[in-house]
Design a protein around this motif. Structure first.
Motif, PDB file in Angstrom:
ATOM      1  N   PRO A   8       1.063  -1.163   0.019  1.00  0.00           N
ATOM      2  CA  PRO A   8       0.074  -0.083   0.211  1.00  0.00           C
ATOM      3  C   PRO A   8       1.085   1.023  -0.084  1.00  0.00           C
ATOM      4  O   PRO A   8       2.237   1.332   0.588  1.00  0.00           O
ATOM      5  N   MET A   9       0.445   2.223  -0.703  1.00  0.00           N
ATOM      6  CA  MET A   9       0.956   3.448  -0.628  1.00  0.00           C
ATOM      7  C   MET A   9       0.618   4.020  -0.242  1.00  0.00           C
ATOM      8  O   MET A   9      -0.532   5.012   0.069  1.00  0.00           O
ATOM      9  N   ALA A  10       1.088   5.480   0.561  1.00  0.00           N
ATOM     10  CA  ALA A  10       0.184   6.553   0.630  1.00  0.00           C
ATOM     11  C   ALA A  10      -0.346   8.045  -0.209  1.00  0.00           C
ATOM     12  O   ALA A  10       0.000   8.386  -1.694  1.00  0.00           O
ATOM     13  N   LEU A  11      -1.467   8.671   0.074  1.00  0.00           N
ATOM     14  CA  LEU A  11      -2.019   9.521  -0.892  1.00  0.00           C
ATOM     15  C   LEU A  11      -1.512  10.574  -1.277  1.00  0.00           C
ATOM     16  O   LEU A  11      -0.177  11.244  -0.462  1.00  0.00           O
ATOM     17  N   GLY A  12      -0.810  10.973  -2.377  1.00  0.00           N
ATOM     18  CA  GLY A  12      -0.064  11.478  -2.391  1.00  0.00           C
ATOM     19  C   GLY A  12      -0.273  13.353  -3.220  1.00  0.00           C
ATOM     20  O   GLY A  12      -1.347  13.011  -2.804  1.00  0.00           O
TER      21      GLY A  12
END
Length: 310
Positions: A8-12
């Motif tokens: 999972p990736m953080a909101l850009g």
């Protein structure tokens, strides 16, 4: 233990900004200046649009004597006036602002489009007004400085001696010097070179250089031609027989003294039009209310680094 599959990736930032409201400034316009000259002049309302300057023709005809102890008759005298005094008519500056109603209807949040368009138009007209007060061939300060009140600089850059010579021309309650900002910088360098740095004074919340206690006011409307500019020394006020500004009071749609905005209607193309008008003029009441120093060199390399001059 490691697990498979994408992490999972953080909101850009770019994605987050699509939901954010940007804080917007009103439109910024670099040409807007403080217009100190307009603030420093005394303004007189001219209700009929005409200002007549009456002057004495020959002051030497006035014969004043002390009382005669032998009770012989005193000389009679009178003071004559100009038969054809100069009349000043207010000059008009007009422009028409057009705004499409679609723009004002749809895009006026958070800033009203019509209000901002009018604000910038009024600022531009007021900048033009200050330029005319200085440079108009009809009523401007430079054109209306009498020949006997004009001097040329003693050297290249403006010097304390030059400004002292202006003071000898306008010695009765001088109000302020006026020159281009480059002229002030050149004068400051010359004072520093001579070891007499000019003191400052606070006016309108800003600091100004002074000479002999008289503030030196900057205006970018004073011309700089061929690396040379002018210095003016001005006495203001009608009661002091100085320089006064004229304006028309009580205009329909008045926004400030002499300036009005009138709605002209909406045409078939849905364009709303506004007439912006400014009425003003300027009068030098007596010759010794103004003096002009011409040909002051503002080249910052003058006398300091000749090798840079071509």
């Amino acid at each position: 233990m490691a697990t498979g599959g994408p992490q999972p990736m953080a909101l850009g930032d770019d994605a987050a900004r699509t939901l954010a409201n940007a804080t917007k400034t009103v439109p910024q316009m670099e040409s807007i200046s403080p217009r100190w000259l307009v603030h420093l002049l005394n303004w007189i309302p001219v209700e009929a649009g005409i200002y007549r300057r009456n002057r004495v023709t020959d002051e030497d005809t006035v014969d004043i004597q002390c009382d005669n102890f032998d009770e012989s008759p005193l000389p009679e005298t009178f003071i004559d006036y100009e038969k054809d005094p100069r009349e000043y008519r207010l000059k008009a500056v007009h422009t028409i602002l057009d705004v499409h109603t679609r723009v004002s209807d749809l895009y006026s949040s958070p800033h009203d489009q019509i209000a901002q368009q009018l604000r910038l138009t009024i600022e531009a007209i007021k900048e033009h007004q200050e330029g005319e007060l200085i440079n108009s061939p009809d009523y401007g300060l430079i054109a209306n400085t009498p020949a006997k009140q004009r001097i040329s600089t003693l050297a290249g850059p403006p010097t304390p001696d030059d400004l002292d010579n202006l003071i000898t021309k306008v010695w009765k309650e001088p109000g302020f010097f006026l020159t281009h900002p480059e002229g002030i910088a050149a004068f400051g360098r010359e004072c520093t070179r001579r070891g007499v740095p000019p003191p400052t004074v606070s006016l309108f919340g800003s600091q100004f250089l002074t000479w002999r206690g008289i503030p030196i006011i900057p205006s970018d409307k004073v011309p700089v031609t061929g690396g040379k500019t002018s210095f003016l020394l001005i006495r203001t006020g009608e009661s002091r027989q100085g320089v006064v500004g004229l304006f028309q009071p009580g205009l329909a749609g008045e926004q400030s003294p002499g300036l009005s905005v009138k709605f002209m209607g909406i045409d078939r193309s849905a364009i709303a039009s506004y007439l912006v008008s400014l009425y003003c003029s300027l009068v030098v009441l007596t010759d010794d209310a103004i003096a002009l120093l011409e040909g002051a060199d503002v080249d910052k390399f003058h006398d300091y680094a000749p090798k840079y001059r071509k």
